[in-house]
Design an enzyme around this catalytic site. Structure first.
Site, PDB file in Angstrom:
ATOM      1  N   SER A   3       0.838  -1.213   0.000  1.00 23.36           N
ATOM      2  CA  SER A   3       0.000   0.000   0.000  1.00 23.36           C
ATOM      3  C   SER A   3       0.866   1.253   0.000  1.00 23.36           C
ATOM      4  O   SER A   3       0.386   2.338  -0.326  1.00 23.36           O
ATOM      5  CB  SER A   3      -0.944  -0.002   1.212  1.00 23.36           C
ATOM      6  N   HIS A   4       2.148   1.127   0.369  1.00 21.55           N
ATOM      7  CA  HIS A   4       3.021   2.301   0.389  1.00 21.55           C
ATOM      8  C   HIS A   4       4.333   2.049  -0.354  1.00 21.55           C
ATOM      9  O   HIS A   4       5.353   2.632  -0.033  1.00 21.55           O
ATOM     10  CB  HIS A   4       3.247   2.775   1.832  1.00 21.55           C
ATOM     11  N   HIS A  24       4.380  13.500   3.945  1.00 21.20           N
ATOM     12  CA  HIS A  24       4.567  12.070   4.258  1.00 21.20           C
ATOM     13  C   HIS A  24       3.636  11.260   3.390  1.00 21.20           C
ATOM     14  O   HIS A  24       2.445  11.491   3.361  1.00 21.20           O
ATOM     15  CB  HIS A  24       4.314  11.773   5.739  1.00 21.20           C
ATOM     16  N   ASP A  60       2.610  -0.664  13.255  1.00 19.60           N
ATOM     17  CA  ASP A  60       2.476   0.521  12.402  1.00 19.60           C
ATOM     18  C   ASP A  60       1.103   0.464  11.759  1.00 19.60           C
ATOM     19  O   ASP A  60       0.822  -0.446  10.986  1.00 19.60           O
ATOM     20  CB  ASP A  60       3.584   0.476  11.328  1.00 19.60           C
ATOM     21  N   ALA A  89      -2.786   2.661  10.539  1.00 22.87           N
ATOM     22  CA  ALA A  89      -3.579   3.868  10.322  1.00 22.87           C
ATOM     23  C   ALA A  89      -4.592   4.020  11.460  1.00 22.87           C
ATOM     24  O   ALA A  89      -4.895   3.058  12.172  1.00 22.87           O
ATOM     25  CB  ALA A  89      -4.317   3.756   8.991  1.00 22.87           C
ATOM     26  N   GLU A 124      -4.817   0.567   1.107  1.00 20.94           N
ATOM     27  CA  GLU A 124      -5.418  -0.761   0.928  1.00 20.94           C
ATOM     28  C   GLU A 124      -6.670  -0.657   0.061  1.00 20.94           C
ATOM     29  O   GLU A 124      -6.988  -1.562  -0.707  1.00 20.94           O
ATOM     30  CB  GLU A 124      -5.770  -1.367   2.297  1.00 20.94           C
ATOM     31  N   ARG A 164       0.278 -14.441  15.862  1.00 17.80           N
ATOM     32  CA  ARG A 164       0.889 -13.426  14.998  1.00 17.80           C
ATOM     33  C   ARG A 164       1.026 -12.124  15.765  1.00 17.80           C
ATOM     34  O   ARG A 164       0.030 -11.545  16.205  1.00 17.80           O
ATOM     35  CB  ARG A 164       0.036 -13.195  13.758  1.00 17.80           C
ATOM     36  N   LEU A 165       2.253 -11.696  15.930  1.00 13.84           N
ATOM     37  CA  LEU A 165       2.493 -10.396  16.560  1.00 13.84           C
ATOM     38  C   LEU A 165       2.807  -9.379  15.470  1.00 13.84           C
ATOM     39  O   LEU A 165       3.264  -9.751  14.389  1.00 13.84           O
ATOM     40  CB  LEU A 165       3.675 -10.491  17.532  1.00 13.84           C
ATOM     41  N   PRO A 166       2.596  -8.074  15.742  1.00 16.08           N
ATOM     42  CA  PRO A 166       3.010  -7.069  14.774  1.00 16.08           C
ATOM     43  C   PRO A 166       4.479  -7.290  14.428  1.00 16.08           C
ATOM     44  O   PRO A 166       5.275  -7.648  15.299  1.00 16.08           O
ATOM     45  CB  PRO A 166       2.824  -5.745  15.527  1.00 16.08           C
TER      46      PRO A 166
END
Ligand code: NDP
Length: 348
Positions: free
Chosen positions: A53-54, A126, A184, A186, A194, A309-311
């Site tokens: 997405s970025h 940004h 991280d 939104a 997305e 699942r962790l970030p």
């Protein structure tokens, strides 16, 4: 993130080749070597880590933004101390990552001396994910937090018009037995990127992400993007976080608020000229040398409790695959990037 476009044709490219191609493409759009040398590796890292997405999705936007003169590709941001622990940066209308690079040594000297530093970036755009901003600090053993405000896209607290942006936030901390943990995200249920990816892939988004122009819930990405709105995560609780970010990133750092758009002189400019706030803390000052072990203990407890699942897990998994096998990118993105690097891209 990766799955939206997984049926589209892809090619594989090495990290160094992609970074070099990006540098050339940025320079063709008017960036100088210094700016392109910072932005190129950041966009490549987004593709490497599966943060599409970025990544290359944004290159048409970078091109239109730079060519319209909305953002500067030759900025030399200036970082100064506003107070012993506060570093302010005037981004000179360039990109925020270039401003952050200009503040880096002053901020690190400040943390070394005083244990913490706040960085306030204004007059900068940004257009990317936030984890690349924090990772190098956490790899040095620092706890790091950042927030950025973006163009107004959210309706919240019963309002009808968009005022706050999708305002992302990221947090990073070192651990003893692995790379830093970084989350991280939104302040919207999903990032606008997305929704852009879903539109590109011709797929609907999940329910609960956005509204159409009449304020009705929709799963049609085009209806959300063309006059519709996004919703904050967690209802009124996410709305409060989005508000806090607008205050820290814009009101406090001196950037534009999300609804203060002044693009009439450069209608093709796609990035948002807002603000960014970063906080860097040396955890050893309060916790002693044991701090990374404490975060590792916490992560182990979460895994033992069944957290699958962790970030950072997925991002680092994608990174490992990319390093082993090369970076898988969309063929259409590759062709566009080549055209940009050769100066023949169709401008949009
Ligand atoms: P996601 O919801 O995809 O992910 C948010 C975080 O949660 C990530 O750290 C991710 O880890 C983690 N995560 C995701 N799913 C799970 C799960 N099932 N279990 C545990 N952890 C999970 O991100 P968003 O859509 O909110 O944001 C995407 C990107 O967009 C961010 O990088 C953000 O900075 C960027 N953005 C930038 C803006 C700007 O103006 N510059 C504006 C808005 C967003 P992992 O890292 O492993 O994937």
């Amino acid at each position: 993130m990766h799955d939206q476009t997984s049926v589209m044709p892809t090619i594989t490219i090495s990290d160094s080749d992609l970074t070099e191609l990006l540098r050339r493409a940025f320079q063709r759009c008017g960036m100088d070597e210094h700016n392109a040398g910072i932005l190129g590796p950041i966009v490549a890292a987004a593709e490497r880590d599966g943060a599409r997405s970025h990544g290359l999705l944004r290159m048409a936007g970078y091109e239109a933004t730079l060519r319209s003169g909305w953002a500067s590709g030759i900025a030399r941001p200036v970082a100064t101390h506003a107070a012993p622990t506060i570093v302010v940066v005037d981004g000179q209308n360039g990109f925020a990552q270039v401003a952050l690079a200009a503040a880096r040594s002053l901020a690190l000297e400040t943390v070394d001396e005083l244990g913490m530093a706040a960085i306030c970036i204004r007059n900068a755009h940004h257009f990317a994910a936030l984890w690349p901003d924090l990772e190098p600090f956490a790899e040095r053993g620092l706890v790091a937090l950042t927030v950025v405000n973006s163009r107004s896209r959210l309706v919240l607290w019963g309002g009808k018009n968009k005022v706050l942006g999708t305002n992302p936030m990221a947090f990073a901390c070192p651990r003893a037995d692995g790379p830093p943990i970084i989350w991280d995200q939104a302040a919207s249920v999903r990032a606008q990127g997305e929704v852009l990816l879903a539109r590109k892939a011709g797929k609907p988004v999940a329910e609960g992400i956005g509204l159409d122009a009449d304020g009705n819930p929709t799963t049609d990405p085009a209806a959300i993007l063309d006059g519709g709105a996004l919703l904050p995560f967690g209802g009124h609780k996410g709305a409060g976080i989005a508000f806090m970010i607008e205050v820290l990133a814009a009101a406090m750092s001196g950037g534009h608020l999300g609804f203060e758009e002044h693009r009439s002189e450069a209608p093709n400019g796609r990035s948002f000229n807002g603000g960014q706030f970063l906080l860097l803390i040396d955890p050893s000052r309060s916790a002693g040398p044991n701090f990374p072990m404490r975060t590792s203990t916490l992560v182990s407890a979460l895994r033992e409790a069944g957290a699958t699942r962790l970030p950072s897990d997925e991002r680092l998994h994608r990174r490992a695959i990319s390093i082993r096998q090369g970076i898988e990118i969309l063929e259409s993105d590759y062709r566009h990037l080549l055209a940009m690097a050769e100066g023949t891209a169709i401008r949009s």
